[in-house]
Structures are given as structure tokens and as C-alpha cells.
Scaffold this motif. Structure first.
Motif, PDB file in Angstrom:
ATOM      1  N   ARG A 194       3.957  -0.047 -11.564  1.00 47.40           N
ATOM      2  CA  ARG A 194       4.019  -0.434 -10.150  1.00 47.40           C
ATOM      3  C   ARG A 194       5.283   0.126  -9.496  1.00 47.40           C
ATOM      4  NH1 ARG A 194       3.100  -6.523  -9.233  1.00 47.40           N
ATOM      5  NH2 ARG A 194       3.077  -5.734  -7.117  1.00 47.40           N
ATOM      6  N   GLU A 195       5.484   1.422  -9.665  1.00 45.58           N
ATOM      7  CA  GLU A 195       6.716   2.053  -9.186  1.00 45.58           C
ATOM      8  C   GLU A 195       6.632   2.608  -7.770  1.00 45.58           C
ATOM      9  OE1 GLU A 195       9.564   1.914 -10.915  1.00 45.58           O
ATOM     10  OE2 GLU A 195       8.440   0.732 -12.376  1.00 45.58           O
ATOM     11  N   ILE A 196       5.438   2.731  -7.203  1.00 46.38           N
ATOM     12  CA  ILE A 196       5.325   3.240  -5.833  1.00 46.38           C
ATOM     13  C   ILE A 196       5.716   2.109  -4.884  1.00 46.38           C
ATOM     14  CG2 ILE A 196       3.781   4.179  -4.073  1.00 46.38           C
ATOM     15  CD1 ILE A 196       2.033   5.257  -6.393  1.00 46.38           C
ATOM     16  N   LEU A 197       6.717   2.365  -4.069  1.00 47.39           N
ATOM     17  CA  LEU A 197       7.179   1.324  -3.148  1.00 47.39           C
ATOM     18  C   LEU A 197       6.113   1.058  -2.099  1.00 47.39           C
ATOM     19  CD1 LEU A 197      10.903   2.377  -2.620  1.00 47.39           C
ATOM     20  CD2 LEU A 197       9.978   0.659  -4.186  1.00 47.39           C
ATOM     21  N   VAL A 198       5.893  -0.209  -1.801  1.00 53.02           N
ATOM     22  CA  VAL A 198       4.874  -0.586  -0.834  1.00 53.02           C
ATOM     23  C   VAL A 198       5.321  -0.182   0.568  1.00 53.02           C
ATOM     24  CG1 VAL A 198       5.664  -2.962  -0.445  1.00 53.02           C
ATOM     25  CG2 VAL A 198       3.252  -2.403  -0.194  1.00 53.02           C
TER      26      VAL A 198
ATOM     27  N   MET B 190       0.838  -1.176   0.000  1.00 51.73           N
ATOM     28  CA  MET B 190       0.000   0.000   0.000  1.00 51.73           C
ATOM     29  C   MET B 190       0.880   1.234   0.000  1.00 51.73           C
ATOM     30  SD  MET B 190      -1.401   0.176   3.872  1.00 51.73           S
ATOM     31  CE  MET B 190      -0.310   0.289   5.258  1.00 51.73           C
ATOM     32  N   ALA B 191       0.341   2.309  -0.523  1.00 42.78           N
ATOM     33  CA  ALA B 191       0.996   3.594  -0.348  1.00 42.78           C
ATOM     34  C   ALA B 191       0.807   3.962   1.124  1.00 42.78           C
ATOM     35  CB  ALA B 191       0.360   4.625  -1.259  1.00 42.78           C
ATOM     36  N   SER B 192       1.615   4.886   1.635  1.00 48.03           N
ATOM     37  CA  SER B 192       1.493   5.268   3.040  1.00 48.03           C
ATOM     38  C   SER B 192       0.273   6.161   3.253  1.00 48.03           C
ATOM     39  CB  SER B 192       2.756   6.007   3.502  1.00 48.03           C
ATOM     40  OG  SER B 192       2.759   7.325   2.983  1.00 48.03           O
ATOM     41  N   LEU B 193      -0.081   6.347   4.507  1.00 46.37           N
ATOM     42  CA  LEU B 193      -1.186   7.244   4.833  1.00 46.37           C
ATOM     43  C   LEU B 193      -0.918   8.653   4.313  1.00 46.37           C
ATOM     44  CD1 LEU B 193      -1.990   6.139   8.498  1.00 46.37           C
ATOM     45  CD2 LEU B 193      -3.059   5.398   6.376  1.00 46.37           C
ATOM     46  N   PHE B 194       0.355   9.060   4.313  1.00 46.18           N
ATOM     47  CA  PHE B 194       0.706  10.391   3.820  1.00 46.18           C
ATOM     48  C   PHE B 194       0.409  10.520   2.333  1.00 46.18           C
ATOM     49  CE2 PHE B 194       3.843   9.462   7.244  1.00 46.18           C
ATOM     50  CZ  PHE B 194       3.337  10.345   8.184  1.00 46.18           C
ATOM     51  N   GLY B 195       0.811   9.517   1.572  1.00 45.78           N
ATOM     52  CA  GLY B 195       0.571   9.530   0.128  1.00 45.78           C
ATOM     53  C   GLY B 195      -0.913   9.567  -0.191  1.00 45.78           C
ATOM     54  N   HIS B 196      -1.688   8.751   0.502  1.00 40.26           N
ATOM     55  CA  HIS B 196      -3.135   8.745   0.278  1.00 40.26           C
ATOM     56  C   HIS B 196      -3.752  10.092   0.646  1.00 40.26           C
ATOM     57  CE1 HIS B 196      -3.480   4.596  -0.875  1.00 40.26           C
ATOM     58  NE2 HIS B 196      -2.907   4.174   0.233  1.00 40.26           N
TER      59      HIS B 196
END
Length: 171
Positions: free
Chosen positions: A125-129, A1-7
Motif C-alpha cells: 500500500r505504498e501509493i499515496l492516496v 485512490m491513485a490520481s487520474l494521471f496514474g490511472h
């Protein structure tokens, strides 16, 4: 998942770009809506398997959930400006699954649950989980995630704001 900050950055952006009336609670509701789908991680504590429709990245990441959630918030909080509320909340909630489908980990996103239980990723799929848990987030991997999100989430959101600002100035 992306982090809470990213969302949260995406919810902030969607709210600010669409809401020209500066509605009092919509910004907060949009940010909460981008984070809410990850509430499904509590399922791990109850033994719900990741691949179960109620597991992580399951129903709460689906388009169906986003529509239901948008209706709930629209008719409880956004009564005077229904269209703006519905669009902002729907897009904010759906954005969560979209970002997760662009991450480097996990087992995919159940966009079409309850109609189809398949999980999906995008070819990009480049955003690191992001690691689960606060302790794990504040690590070298967590820093790499933040840099990844800056590149693929924050900068595009900034560009959207810039285009919105420039087009407002022209008209």
C-alpha cells in the motif's frame, strides 16, 4: 485512490502493449476506462455512504463492472477486433481497482460486488492516496502523490514498454 494521471498512464500502457493493430479509438477508450470507476464519487452528492455497494470504490471498481463495461465497449466500438478490445478494456478498467487497493487511504475496494460487499486492500500500500478535488490536488500532498505515482506506476509502465521494445527488436 491513485490520481487520474496514474490511472491514465496504466490505460495508455495496456493499450499500447496489447494493441498491435493500432486501433483508432482503443487508446482513448482504454484511458477513459481507467478513469471511469471514479465516477462513483458523485454518490457523495446524493448521500450514498462510502461503504454502500454503490459508494466510492464500490460497484464501479468491481470486476463485474469491468466485465460489463468491456462488453459494452467491445460490441459498440470494437466490432471488428472484439478480442483485443475486450482484453484491453477489461484490463484497463480492472487496473483502477488494483491501483486503489495499493493506496495508503480509503476503506478498501469492492472487487467482488455485487456478490460480496467486502472491501479489500493489498498488503502493498505504498501509493499515496490522492486528495479529492482539483483545489486539494494542487497542494504539497498532491506533489507527494505524483512522486509516489512516478515511482510505483510510471516507472513500472516505462519498464514494460522497454521490455516490449526490446523483445520486438529480438524477434
Amino acid at each position: 485512490m491513485a490520481s487520474l494521471f496514474g490511472h491514465a498512464i496504466v490505460g495508455f500502457t495496456i493499450s499500447k502493449v496489447i494493441d498491435n493493430k493500432k486501433l483508432k479509438w482503443l487508446l482513448i477508450a482504454a484511458i477513459v476506462s481507467t478513469i471511469l470507476p471514479d465516477f462513483d464519487v458523485v454518490g457523495f452528492k446524493f448521500g450514498i455512504n462510502y461503504s454502500h455497494p454503490l459508494g466510492h470504490r464500490g460497484f464501479t471498481h468491481s470486476i463485474s463492472f469491468a466485465i460489463i463495461w468491456a462488453f459494452i465497449l467491445t460490441f459498440t466500438l470494437g466490432r471488428k477486433h472484439k478480442v483485443i478490445w475486450f482484453v484491453v478494456i477489461l484490463l484497463s478498467t480492472v487496473s483502477h481497482g488494483i491501483l486503489d487497493a495499493m493506496t495508503s487511504g480509503g476503506e478498501g475496494v469492492g472487487f467482488f460486488i455485487p456478490f460480496n460487499n467486502d472491501r479489500f486492500f493489498f498488503s502493498f500500500r505504498e501509493i499515496l492516496v490522492s486528495p479529492l478535488g482539483i483545489k486539494n490536488f494542487f497542494s504539497s500532498w498532491g506533489i507527494k502523490v505524483l512522486f509516489s505515482e512516478f515511482k510505483y506506476i510510471v516507472l513500472p509502465c516505462f519498464l514494460i514498454f522497454l521490455v516490449r521494445f526490446l523483445t520486438k527488436k529480438l524477434y
